[in-house]
Design a protein around this motif. Structure first.
Motif, short mmCIF file in Angstrom:
data_model
loop_
_atom_site.label_atom_id
_atom_site.label_comp_id
_atom_site.label_asym_id
_atom_site.label_seq_id
_atom_site.Cartn_x
_atom_site.Cartn_y
_atom_site.Cartn_z
N ARG A 45 0.88 -1.17 0.00
CA ARG A 45 0.00 0.00 0.00
C ARG A 45 0.92 1.22 0.00
NH1 ARG A 45 -1.72 -3.60 3.44
NH2 ARG A 45 -0.84 -2.51 5.23
N HIS A 50 -3.52 0.50 -3.45
CA HIS A 50 -3.36 -0.90 -3.03
C HIS A 50 -2.85 -1.73 -4.20
CE1 HIS A 50 -4.36 -4.81 -1.33
NE2 HIS A 50 -4.49 -4.19 -0.16
N ARG A 98 -8.69 4.06 4.96
CA ARG A 98 -7.25 4.25 5.10
C ARG A 98 -6.74 4.09 6.53
NH1 ARG A 98 -5.91 8.92 0.68
NH2 ARG A 98 -6.74 7.72 -1.06
N ASP A 103 -0.47 2.89 4.61
CA ASP A 103 0.65 2.61 3.72
C ASP A 103 1.69 1.75 4.44
OD1 ASP A 103 -0.54 4.14 1.78
OD2 ASP A 103 1.01 5.68 1.71
#
Length: 131
Positions: A45, A50, A98, A103
């Motif tokens: 990510r 994604h 999110r 990430d």
């Protein structure tokens, strides 16, 4: 523009799609390989997007690989690096997912290729230096 918060019960297609991705994250950011005996695919990510990283594939024609066989390198937050020419993108992670799908990597920029390919050791040299 306001972000759609999807359905209240998280049972719509979009919620089911992203819930599956949270399962992958809980499984160590891996997806079981489609090929028997092959290693699991890695999940990245990066920048709110994604990706599934499949193993490098030199046998399949590029048009059948993710992103047409373009080479990607991901640097993960754990310090590991993965490079592949078979990367699949599931799309941009909706804002309201999110916090569950943060990430875990960055995409390492590809070094630019030279604009010319030398034909020999003297190409590009002034004639007096070519001997």
């Amino acid at each position: 523009m306001l972000e759609r918060t999807c359905c209240a019960t998280e049972t719509c297609f979009d919620c089911q799609f992203w819930r599956e991705k949270t399962t992958w994250a809980a499984n160590g950011d891996t997806v079981p390989s489609r090929l028997p005996g092959a290693p699991d695919d890695r999940v990245a990510r990066a920048g709110g997007w994604h990706y599934v990283i499949r193993p490098m594939d030199r046998a399949t024609p590029p048009q059948y690989l993710g992103f047409g066989g373009r080479l990607f390198t991901f640097q993960f937050t754990d310090g590991s690096t993965v490079t592949s020419n078979n990367v699949m993108c599931q799309g941009e992670i909706p804002t309201h997912w999110r916090d569950r799908l943060t990430d875990n990597a960055v995409i390492v920029p590809v070094e630019p290729r030279p604009t010319t390919i030398p034909f020999g050791p003297t190409e590009g040299l002034a004639p007096e230096n070519a001997r």
